[in-house]
Design a protein around this motif. Structure first.
Motif, short mmCIF file in Angstrom:
data_model
loop_
_atom_site.label_atom_id
_atom_site.label_comp_id
_atom_site.label_asym_id
_atom_site.label_seq_id
_atom_site.Cartn_x
_atom_site.Cartn_y
_atom_site.Cartn_z
N GLN A 109 0.80 -1.22 0.00
CA GLN A 109 0.00 0.00 0.00
C GLN A 109 0.84 1.28 0.00
OE1 GLN A 109 -2.95 1.37 -0.72
NE2 GLN A 109 -4.12 0.39 0.91
N ILE A 110 0.38 2.26 -0.77
CA ILE A 110 0.85 3.65 -0.67
C ILE A 110 -0.42 4.48 -0.47
CG2 ILE A 110 2.02 5.58 -1.81
CD1 ILE A 110 3.46 3.51 -3.59
N PHE A 111 -0.79 4.66 0.80
CA PHE A 111 -2.04 5.37 1.12
C PHE A 111 -2.02 5.65 2.62
CE2 PHE A 111 -7.00 4.96 0.89
CZ PHE A 111 -7.13 6.33 0.94
N PRO A 118 -2.43 0.89 6.15
CA PRO A 118 -1.76 2.12 5.73
C PRO A 118 -0.49 1.83 4.92
CG PRO A 118 -1.28 1.67 8.02
CD PRO A 118 -2.27 0.63 7.57
N THR A 119 0.17 2.86 4.48
CA THR A 119 1.38 2.76 3.68
C THR A 119 2.34 1.71 4.23
OG1 THR A 119 1.18 5.05 2.93
CG2 THR A 119 3.39 4.07 2.85
N ALA A 120 2.88 0.90 3.32
CA ALA A 120 3.84 -0.18 3.56
C ALA A 120 3.18 -1.47 4.02
CB ALA A 120 4.96 0.22 4.51
N SER A 121 1.87 -1.47 4.22
CA SER A 121 1.16 -2.71 4.57
C SER A 121 1.04 -3.61 3.34
CB SER A 121 -0.25 -2.40 5.07
OG SER A 121 -0.22 -1.69 6.28
N LEU A 122 0.93 -4.89 3.59
CA LEU A 122 0.62 -5.87 2.55
C LEU A 122 -0.90 -6.10 2.67
CD1 LEU A 122 2.21 -7.42 0.42
CD2 LEU A 122 2.54 -9.24 2.09
N VAL A 123 -1.66 -5.45 1.78
CA VAL A 123 -3.11 -5.37 1.91
C VAL A 123 -3.73 -6.77 2.01
CG1 VAL A 123 -5.24 -4.57 0.80
CG2 VAL A 123 -3.18 -3.17 0.69
#
Length: 191
Positions: A109-111, A118-123
């Protein structure tokens, strides 16, 4: 990986985290690289100001750039910039390039404004810890996929370490939903 350390294969004397050496394939380098990718969606991807940039689309669907080749196990290095309203991501092991989403591939993620992932998570796999903010600055992802072992480092700090075997292989992709996003470097090293 400790903050400021070099990933495996980093060139001696290079900036922290910038890979080099045999086996690395550069897909995006500054304004060069659009010809290395296929597109889906109607985003205004373009080469400008030393990066591949996007800041608009004409319908509600996400826009993607995705690699012409598929990858199974790899190390990937991404340099990106996102504004405060950006909703974007880096996909890998995409199983269907006609409909790219988290039901058919992994998304880093980039959000910054997405509390569940959030950003850097593996959705839909693992939430990033600690909490990272990407807006308004250049950032790096160092992503490793080796079988079911998946790791994401952001700016030299481990964000995610997960085990998941849902998607075994496929292209990599850059996603755009909103805001302004720039990708300055995209490199991959098959393992």
């Amino acid at each position: 990986m400790a903050r400021g350390s070099h990933p495996a294969g980093a060139a001696p004397g290079s900036a922290p985290g910038v890979p080099g050496g045999p086996g690395w394939i550069t897909l995006i380098d500054g304004e060069r690289g659009l010809d290395n990718c296929n597109r889906t969606g109607d985003g205004n991807w373009r080469a400008t100001d030393g990066a591949i940039q996007i800041d608009g689309k004409t319908n509600k669907d996400a826009a993607f750039l995705y690699s012409k080749n598929s990858y199974t196990d790899f190390e990937m290095y991404v340099e990106y910039w996102a504004n405060d309203d950006a909703n974007s991501g880096v996909f890998f092991r995409i199983t269907n390039t006609k409909i790219i989403n988290t039901k058919g591939g992994y998304e880093v993620q980039i959000f910054d404004k997405n509390p569940p992932y959030p950003t850097a998570s593996l959705v839909n796999v693992s939430q990033a810890a600690p909490y990272f903010k990407a807006a308004g600055k250049w950032n790096t992802f160092y992503i490793t996929a080796k079988g079911p072992q998946l790791t994401v480092d952001m700016n030299g700090e481990r964000a995610v370490a997960a085990k998941n075997s849902a998607f075994p292989a496929g292209p990599i992709g850059l996603q755009y939903n909103s805001g302004t996003v720039k990708f300055r470097k995209l490199m991959i090293k098959p393992l």
